[in-house]
Design a protein around this motif. Structure first.
Motif, mmCIF file in Angstrom:
data_model
loop_
_atom_site.group_PDB
_atom_site.id
_atom_site.type_symbol
_atom_site.label_atom_id
_atom_site.label_comp_id
_atom_site.label_asym_id
_atom_site.label_seq_id
_atom_site.Cartn_x
_atom_site.Cartn_y
_atom_site.Cartn_z
ATOM 1 N N ILE A 157 0.860 -1.196 0.000
ATOM 2 C CA ILE A 157 0.000 0.000 0.000
ATOM 3 C C ILE A 157 0.887 1.233 0.000
ATOM 4 O O ILE A 157 1.905 1.272 0.670
ATOM 5 N N HIS A 158 0.549 2.195 -0.842
ATOM 6 C CA HIS A 158 1.222 3.482 -0.725
ATOM 7 C C HIS A 158 0.369 4.617 -1.281
ATOM 8 O O HIS A 158 -0.537 4.393 -2.088
ATOM 9 N N ALA A 159 0.674 5.818 -0.802
ATOM 10 C CA ALA A 159 -0.068 6.999 -1.243
ATOM 11 C C ALA A 159 0.731 7.668 -2.353
ATOM 12 O O ALA A 159 1.960 7.656 -2.327
ATOM 13 N N GLN A 160 0.019 8.219 -3.331
ATOM 14 C CA GLN A 160 0.705 8.823 -4.476
ATOM 15 C C GLN A 160 0.424 10.321 -4.534
ATOM 16 O O GLN A 160 -0.688 10.760 -4.276
ATOM 17 N N LYS A 161 1.462 11.078 -4.907
ATOM 18 C CA LYS A 161 1.268 12.526 -5.080
ATOM 19 C C LYS A 161 0.417 12.781 -6.310
ATOM 20 O O LYS A 161 0.556 12.066 -7.315
ATOM 21 N N PRO A 162 -0.427 13.792 -6.291
ATOM 22 C CA PRO A 162 -1.232 14.068 -7.486
ATOM 23 C C PRO A 162 -0.352 14.489 -8.667
ATOM 24 O O PRO A 162 0.701 15.085 -8.481
ATOM 25 N N THR A 163 -0.782 14.155 -9.873
ATOM 26 C CA THR A 163 -0.057 14.501 -11.094
ATOM 27 C C THR A 163 -0.929 15.424 -11.945
ATOM 28 O O THR A 163 -2.099 15.668 -11.624
ATOM 29 N N LEU A 164 -0.365 15.885 -13.055
ATOM 30 C CA LEU A 164 -1.142 16.712 -13.978
ATOM 31 C C LEU A 164 -2.373 15.946 -14.466
ATOM 32 O O LEU A 164 -3.443 16.514 -14.678
ATOM 33 N N GLU A 165 -2.222 14.655 -14.631
ATOM 34 C CA GLU A 165 -3.344 13.827 -15.071
ATOM 35 C C GLU A 165 -4.499 13.888 -14.053
ATOM 36 O O GLU A 165 -5.666 13.970 -14.425
ATOM 37 N N ASP A 166 -4.131 13.883 -12.765
ATOM 38 C CA ASP A 166 -5.156 13.988 -11.723
ATOM 39 C C ASP A 166 -5.841 15.347 -11.770
ATOM 40 O O ASP A 166 -7.036 15.468 -11.520
ATOM 41 N N VAL A 167 -5.045 16.385 -12.086
ATOM 42 C CA VAL A 167 -5.617 17.734 -12.188
ATOM 43 C C VAL A 167 -6.704 17.720 -13.265
ATOM 44 O O VAL A 167 -7.819 18.197 -13.052
ATOM 45 N N LEU A 168 -6.370 17.130 -14.411
ATOM 46 C CA LEU A 168 -7.332 17.091 -15.514
ATOM 47 C C LEU A 168 -8.558 16.294 -15.151
ATOM 48 O O LEU A 168 -9.690 16.694 -15.433
ATOM 49 N N LEU A 169 -8.325 15.170 -14.502
ATOM 50 C CA LEU A 169 -9.438 14.308 -14.125
ATOM 51 C C LEU A 169 -10.360 15.044 -13.157
ATOM 52 O O LEU A 169 -11.585 14.994 -13.276
ATOM 53 N N THR A 170 -9.754 15.760 -12.221
ATOM 54 C CA THR A 170 -10.543 16.496 -11.237
ATOM 55 C C THR A 170 -11.324 17.631 -11.900
ATOM 56 O O THR A 170 -12.487 17.862 -11.603
ATOM 57 N N LEU A 171 -10.652 18.337 -12.819
ATOM 58 C CA LEU A 171 -11.277 19.524 -13.408
ATOM 59 C C LEU A 171 -12.343 19.173 -14.443
ATOM 60 O O LEU A 171 -13.356 19.855 -14.564
ATOM 61 N N THR A 172 -12.070 18.146 -15.227
ATOM 62 C CA THR A 172 -12.969 17.872 -16.357
ATOM 63 C C THR A 172 -13.777 16.611 -16.141
ATOM 64 O O THR A 172 -14.708 16.340 -16.894
#
Ligand SMILES: Nc1ncnc2c1ncn2[C@@H]1O[C@H](COP(=O)(O)OP(=O)(O)O)[C@@H](O)[C@H]1O
Ligand SMILES: [Mg+2]
Length: 314
Positions: free
Chosen positions: A289-304
């Protein structure tokens, strides 16, 4: 100083609002990555900025002056690599460069020297006297880029220059863009490939459906979605039921499976890690198990709410 500032731009085609209160600034010396899916309005932004189309309202400043009329002086300082390749197939590479150099007022020894330098820069020196008819798509694109930088523009605007191009030329183009920035050129680079803006851009503007939905450095964009966390989990007994149970937890936004790893996106601070761990224990235990830092891809997923990949058709 800003090289260009677009304020509150509205552009309509009939009833369709293609640019809806768009604000974009391009700062001296940067590579600004304009990222958005097909139809977002990227080309329209470029056409408006370079004076190829009019706008319905708003204000455009270029090199410190309000855009108006023919903008002859401003146009001399702009290089435009259009989305479709614009070169003459019945002129040799050298003649193409001479033509475009001529448009920008170059002639004589200066033009000759620039032609050699520019062909060298794009790696087409050995093709100087050949017509592009038999060139690969990548070579045509490189000649096209050469034609748009022959006059050493202060601002180079590139509209999806790597679409449909082989990977090797793509890398060559990306490296050339960095090189041009080092030489002092400010660049507006449009693409629907996230990896390209990640590689190139000093700052990013993200557009979707005629709106600028975010702009900033990757770090700034990622900070804005810090309210999300991502947890990668591998368990001994992976079942549909487990995935469903995780999806049911409060604050869990997405659950996807990458191979045998469960990827969980959740609202930060919901204290769900405990609950996820106890569900994992019920599924034979945790392998990893590990936690991942958000990426640009996550930004896009969150925004759109969607991945650009879904829309890019590759
Ligand atoms: N000349 C035009 N007439 C009507 N609609 C247009 C015209 N040019 C662009 N559009 C529409 O504007 C929207 C944005 O297009 P465009 O700027 O080309 O997007 P992108 O470059 O991001 O793919 C699309 O919905 C497109 O169909
Ligand atoms: Mg376009």
């Amino acid at each position: 100083m800003n090289i260009a500032t677009m304020s509150n731009i509205i552009k309509r085609y009939g009833n369709h609002i293609v640019l809806d209160h768009v604000n974009i600034e391009i700062r001296q010396g940067e590579i600004l990555g304009l990222l958005g899916p097909n139809g977002a309005g990227k080309t329209t932004v470029i056409h408006a900025l370079s004076g190829l189309i009019g706008i319905d309202s708003g204000n455009i400043e270029l090199f410190g002056e309000r855009q108006s009329g023919s903008m002859l002086e401003a146009k001399r300082n702009i290089g435009l690599v259009t989305q479709d390749i614009t070169i003459f197939e019945d002129l040799t590479a050298k003649e193409n460069l001479a033509f475009f150099g001529g448009i920008y007022g170059l002639s004589g020894a200066v033009l000759k020297r620039r032609i050699v330098e520019t062909l060298h820069f794009v790696g087409l020196m050995d093709q100087a006297n050949k017509r592009p008819t038999k060139f690969s798509g990548g070579m045509k694109r490189r000649l096209n880029i050469a034609c748009s930088i022959i006059h050493r523009p202060k601002l180079l605007i590139m509209d999806e220059p790597t679409v449909g191009i082989d990977p090797q030329t793509r890398n060559h183009i990306l490296e050339s863009v960095l090189e041009l920035q080092k030489m002092g050129t400010t660049i507006l680079y449009t693409t629907h490939y996230m990896e390209e803006v990640q590689f190139l851009a000093s700052r990013i503007v993200i557009m979707d459906q005629g709106h600028v939905i975010a702009q900033g450095t990757i770090d700034e964009l990622v900070k804005n979605i810090r309210h999300e966390e991502k947890i990668m989990l591998e368990v001994v007994e992976l079942t549909e039921a487990l995935l469903d149970d995780i999806k049911q937890l409060d604050g869990v936004k997405h659950v996807t499976l990458l191979g045998t790893t469960i990827q969980i996106t959740l609202q930060a601070g919901t204290g769900n890690l405990d609950r996820i761990l106890s569900l994992a224990k019920g599924a034979g235990g945790v392998i990893n198990i590990h936690a991942q830092k958000p990426t640009l891809e996550d930004v896009l997923l969150t925004l759109t709410g969607k991945q650009l990949r879904d829309t890019e058709g590759i």
